[in-house]
Design an enzyme around this catalytic site. Structure first.
Site, mmCIF file in Angstrom:
data_model
loop_
_atom_site.group_PDB
_atom_site.id
_atom_site.type_symbol
_atom_site.label_atom_id
_atom_site.label_comp_id
_atom_site.label_asym_id
_atom_site.label_seq_id
_atom_site.Cartn_x
_atom_site.Cartn_y
_atom_site.Cartn_z
ATOM 1 N N ASN A 8 0.999 -1.095 0.062
ATOM 2 C CA ASN A 8 -0.055 0.063 0.020
ATOM 3 C C ASN A 8 0.833 1.337 0.103
ATOM 4 O O ASN A 8 1.422 1.670 1.060
ATOM 5 C CB ASN A 8 -0.881 -0.052 1.223
ATOM 6 C CG ASN A 8 -1.754 1.161 1.282
ATOM 7 O OD1 ASN A 8 -1.857 2.044 0.173
ATOM 8 N ND2 ASN A 8 -2.548 1.317 2.435
ATOM 9 N N TRP A 9 0.999 1.640 -1.026
ATOM 10 C CA TRP A 9 1.963 2.762 -1.252
ATOM 11 C C TRP A 9 1.506 4.108 -0.626
ATOM 12 O O TRP A 9 2.401 5.045 -0.607
ATOM 13 C CB TRP A 9 2.551 3.201 -2.571
ATOM 14 C CG TRP A 9 3.545 2.020 -3.264
ATOM 15 C CD1 TRP A 9 3.449 0.661 -2.871
ATOM 16 C CD2 TRP A 9 4.007 1.843 -4.575
ATOM 17 N NE1 TRP A 9 4.293 -0.032 -3.440
ATOM 18 C CE2 TRP A 9 4.855 0.733 -4.695
ATOM 19 C CE3 TRP A 9 4.109 2.984 -5.789
ATOM 20 C CZ2 TRP A 9 5.407 0.275 -5.639
ATOM 21 C CZ3 TRP A 9 4.874 2.616 -6.832
ATOM 22 C CH2 TRP A 9 5.632 1.366 -6.717
ATOM 23 N N LYS A 10 0.170 4.353 -0.495
ATOM 24 C CA LYS A 10 -0.081 5.620 0.014
ATOM 25 C C LYS A 10 -0.054 6.640 -0.919
ATOM 26 O O LYS A 10 0.255 6.310 -2.090
ATOM 27 C CB LYS A 10 -0.038 5.678 1.624
ATOM 28 C CG LYS A 10 -0.298 4.308 2.227
ATOM 29 C CD LYS A 10 -0.151 4.695 3.921
ATOM 30 C CE LYS A 10 -0.591 3.285 4.596
ATOM 31 N NZ LYS A 10 -0.437 3.539 5.859
ATOM 32 N N HIS A 95 -9.977 1.713 3.751
ATOM 33 C CA HIS A 95 -8.442 1.868 4.645
ATOM 34 C C HIS A 95 -8.897 2.919 5.603
ATOM 35 O O HIS A 95 -9.538 3.642 5.453
ATOM 36 C CB HIS A 95 -7.507 2.188 3.715
ATOM 37 C CG HIS A 95 -5.846 2.192 4.560
ATOM 38 N ND1 HIS A 95 -5.620 3.157 5.364
ATOM 39 C CD2 HIS A 95 -5.174 1.364 4.509
ATOM 40 C CE1 HIS A 95 -4.715 3.036 5.810
ATOM 41 N NE2 HIS A 95 -4.120 2.001 5.453
ATOM 42 N N GLU A 97 -7.215 5.137 6.932
ATOM 43 C CA GLU A 97 -6.971 6.759 6.687
ATOM 44 C C GLU A 97 -8.139 7.251 5.855
ATOM 45 O O GLU A 97 -8.324 8.452 6.121
ATOM 46 C CB GLU A 97 -5.771 6.566 6.116
ATOM 47 C CG GLU A 97 -4.528 6.220 6.708
ATOM 48 C CD GLU A 97 -3.142 5.615 6.258
ATOM 49 O OE1 GLU A 97 -3.271 5.706 4.935
ATOM 50 O OE2 GLU A 97 -2.549 5.167 7.135
ATOM 51 N N GLU A 167 -6.336 -4.760 9.705
ATOM 52 C CA GLU A 167 -5.473 -3.667 10.013
ATOM 53 C C GLU A 167 -5.668 -3.033 11.267
ATOM 54 O O GLU A 167 -6.405 -2.064 11.279
ATOM 55 C CB GLU A 167 -5.246 -2.603 8.863
ATOM 56 C CG GLU A 167 -4.907 -3.270 7.487
ATOM 57 C CD GLU A 167 -4.003 -2.125 6.620
ATOM 58 O OE1 GLU A 167 -3.119 -2.645 6.198
ATOM 59 O OE2 GLU A 167 -4.588 -1.261 6.595
ATOM 60 N N GLY A 173 1.508 2.335 10.686
ATOM 61 C CA GLY A 173 2.501 3.519 10.739
ATOM 62 C C GLY A 173 3.103 3.682 11.991
ATOM 63 O O GLY A 173 3.853 4.828 12.156
ATOM 64 N N SER A 208 2.422 -2.077 10.467
ATOM 65 C CA SER A 208 3.852 -2.236 10.737
ATOM 66 C C SER A 208 4.611 -3.490 10.584
ATOM 67 O O SER A 208 5.289 -3.809 11.550
ATOM 68 C CB SER A 208 4.013 -1.564 12.258
ATOM 69 O OG SER A 208 3.520 -0.243 12.319
ATOM 70 N N GLY A 230 4.737 1.182 5.073
ATOM 71 C CA GLY A 230 6.132 1.616 5.044
ATOM 72 C C GLY A 230 6.991 0.810 4.405
ATOM 73 O O GLY A 230 7.696 1.229 3.363
#
Ligand code: PGA
Length: 252
Positions: A8-10, A95, A97, A167, A173, A208, A230
């Site tokens: 997941n490159w965000k 997600h 976010e 998640e 993160g 993470s 990440g």
């Protein structure tokens, strides 16, 4: 059961960086055994070129969001038929976010999944509890409610075509990871909640996950892969995670 490692490159990587990372992954993958689906998710502007770059490689390309309507007056949005028309094969939805910053709800995520499945794109549905919910031991209740709402618009046949990513929000993160026991316990719970399709729907862990803790997570019997933030931005780390996953789940 299919094993999947999805990055997941965000909102990371400009054009050159995205293309460099894909080149590095392609090179690294050429010497690795098959048996795990590997997914990258560049930002919208780079999806089409990423798909061309990934052609005839093991890499699949995911979008990070979509709208549930086919077209219309939704400034700034991207529809599922648009994604389909360039060859996107996976799409991350729900997600935390997006739930937090863009008011995404399980109702709208359910509609997104339905639209994706209609076009033959695999939704990666994210669910998971907040830190305070875990502290008050509400994690199972929260995840059950999320699944119930989001999946209620899907038929059994449609449910069979999704991927779930657990998640825990407190692990995203933050450097904190669920322990292997916490992950296994929740994955087994989600599988049970899925009912009959739980036998085939892959359940990924995200939060993470990195080379130093991947082995213990991927060794869990109900963990079928990872949704990696990440550590997916660096080819060496991502390939190392793939090695770990392969060790435990390399055969389909
Ligand atoms: P992280 O992100 O690996 O950086 O914690 C995971 C995710 O948000 O999908």
């Amino acid at each position: 059961m299919k094993a999947i490692l999805a990055g997941n490159w965000k909102m990371n990587k400009v054009a050159d960086e995205a293309s460099l990372l894909i080149s590095e992954l392609k090179e690294g993958l050429s010497g690795m055994p098959e048996g795990v689906d590997v997914v990258v998710s560049p930002a919208f502007p780079f999806l089409a070129s990423a798909i061309i770059q990934c052609d005839r490689s093991r890499l699949s390309v995911a979008a990070q969001n979509c709208h549930y309507e086919d077209h219309g007056a939704f400034t700034g949005e991207v529809s599922v038929p648009m994604l389909k028309s360039i060859g996107v094969t996976y799409c991350i939805v729900g997600h935390s976010e997006r739930r937090q910053y863009y008011a995404e709800t399980d109702e709208s995520v359910g509609l997104k999944m339905k639209a994706l499945i209609t076009e033959g794109i695999t939704p990666i549905y994210c669910c998971g509890e907040q830190e305070a919910e875990r502290r008050s031991e509400k994690q199972f209740e929260v995840v059950e409610r999320q699944l119930d709402k989001a999946l209620s618009v899907l038929s059994e046949n449609e449910k069979e075509q999704i991927v779930v990513a657990y998640e825990p929000v407190w692990a995203i993160g933050t450097g904190l990871t669920a322990t292997a026991e916490q992950a296994q316990e929740m994955h087994a719970f989600i599988r049970k909640q899925l009912g009959p399709v739980g036998d085939t729907v892959p359940i990924l862990y995200g939060g993470s996950c990195k080379p130093s803790n991947a082995d213990e997570i991927f060794a869990c019997s109900d963990v079928n892969g990872g949704l990696i933030g990440g550590a997916s931005l660096n080819a060496g780390d991502f390939l190392s995670l793939l090695n770990s996953l392969h060790k435990y789940k390399g055969t389909k």
